[in-house]
Design an enzyme around this catalytic site. Sequence first.
Site, PDB file in Angstrom:
ATOM      1  N   THR A  97       0.828  -1.183   0.000  1.00  0.00           N
ATOM      2  CA  THR A  97       0.000   0.000   0.000  1.00  0.00           C
ATOM      3  C   THR A  97       0.873   1.249   0.000  1.00  0.00           C
ATOM      4  O   THR A  97       1.931   1.272   0.603  1.00  0.00           O
ATOM      5  CB  THR A  97      -0.917  -0.026   1.234  1.00  0.00           C
ATOM      6  OG1 THR A  97      -1.855  -1.070   1.042  1.00  0.00           O
ATOM      7  CG2 THR A  97      -1.641   1.270   1.435  1.00  0.00           C
ATOM      8  N   ARG A 125     -13.445  -8.874  -1.905  1.00  0.00           N
ATOM      9  CA  ARG A 125     -12.859  -8.474  -0.613  1.00  0.00           C
ATOM     10  C   ARG A 125     -12.412  -7.003  -0.631  1.00  0.00           C
ATOM     11  O   ARG A 125     -11.794  -6.535  -1.567  1.00  0.00           O
ATOM     12  CB  ARG A 125     -11.666  -9.378  -0.314  1.00  0.00           C
ATOM     13  CG  ARG A 125     -10.941  -9.068   0.995  1.00  0.00           C
ATOM     14  CD  ARG A 125      -9.725  -8.202   0.763  1.00  0.00           C
ATOM     15  NE  ARG A 125      -8.919  -8.042   1.980  1.00  0.00           N
ATOM     16  CZ  ARG A 125      -7.919  -7.174   2.088  1.00  0.00           C
ATOM     17  NH1 ARG A 125      -7.602  -6.410   1.074  1.00  0.00           N
ATOM     18  NH2 ARG A 125      -7.246  -7.074   3.196  1.00  0.00           N
ATOM     19  N   GLY A 127     -10.312  -4.115   1.644  1.00  0.00           N
ATOM     20  CA  GLY A 127      -9.355  -3.997   2.753  1.00  0.00           C
ATOM     21  C   GLY A 127      -9.600  -2.769   3.606  1.00  0.00           C
ATOM     22  O   GLY A 127     -10.676  -2.157   3.572  1.00  0.00           O
ATOM     23  N   GLY A 149      -0.646  -3.194   5.589  1.00  0.00           N
ATOM     24  CA  GLY A 149      -0.575  -4.451   6.320  1.00  0.00           C
ATOM     25  C   GLY A 149      -1.804  -5.298   6.074  1.00  0.00           C
ATOM     26  O   GLY A 149      -2.543  -5.072   5.108  1.00  0.00           O
TER      27      GLY A 149
HETATM   28  N1  ASP Z   1      -3.682  -3.000   3.769  1.00  0.00           N
HETATM   29  C1  ASP Z   1      -3.885  -3.475   2.440  1.00  0.00           C
HETATM   30  C2  ASP Z   1      -5.123  -4.331   2.414  1.00  0.00           C
HETATM   31  O1  ASP Z   1      -5.331  -5.113   3.315  1.00  0.00           O
HETATM   32  C3  ASP Z   1      -2.753  -4.279   1.909  1.00  0.00           C
HETATM   33  C4  ASP Z   1      -1.404  -3.625   1.948  1.00  0.00           C
HETATM   34  O2  ASP Z   1      -1.116  -2.840   2.856  1.00  0.00           O
HETATM   35  O3  ASP Z   1      -0.598  -3.909   1.061  1.00  0.00           O
HETATM   36  O4  ASP Z   1      -5.855  -4.262   1.445  1.00  0.00           O
END
Ligand code: ASP
Length: 229
Positions: A97, A125, A127, A149
């Site tokens: 992210t 899904r 996030g 995360g």
């Molecule tokens: N936090 C993001 C998610 O769960 C993933 C990431 O941080 O890469 O969609």
Amino acid sequence: VFNHEGKNELDASIMDGMTLNAGGVTGVGDIKNPIRAARLVMEKSPHVLMMGAGASDFASMHGVEIVDSGYFYTEKRWKDLQKQLAREKEDTEKYGTVGCVALDRAGNLAAGTSTGGMTNKRFGRIGDSPIIGAGNYANNSSCAVSGTGHGEYFIRYTVGHDISALMEYRGLTLIEAAREVVQKKLETAGGKGGVICVDKHGNIAMEYNTTGMLRAWGNSRGERNVVIF
Ligand code: ASP
């Protein structure tokens, strides 16, 4: 990143700490810069979160660039998906992210978070990144937070808002609050990830419980820094 079907579904959100106004888009596959769409949702609509085709229609109506899905292809991420499909297991250490938090000279805080989500995600899904209070939060009376995360944990532990609340209600400093949430609450729960934060005084916290977190900061004194581990 690629979802289970080999497509890109992007999430982004933005929040203005002065007004507590916010905007987000989720599950979009053709908006070149989803964070621009998120900003339009914040500034040009009475809503906070828009999804999929509707979000794309809204964004394109306001002049945001729409691209072919191939635009998001990278060989590395495609290979990540192939690896995960072969294992049918999430790689919980690889997050990608992009986040940004800022304090301007007038004392206004803002936070932005943009992501493709987690590789191999399924069934629409969503996030934490487009969820205000989870992967993104800004409030002039405390701090601005952007997270990366395992999003499910960031949603359940309302990470962004929790850091702000610990400062507001328990008087913790930014660093104490970020540490408490990332190193204690998330860690105990098994949630991996990290946050970048700035408070109303310009203090910076970049806390993570993964092996590394690509991060950078700068200030008005001209100091600049880029760190991974
Ligand atoms: N936090 C993001 C998610 O769960 C993933 C990431 O941080 O890469 O969609």
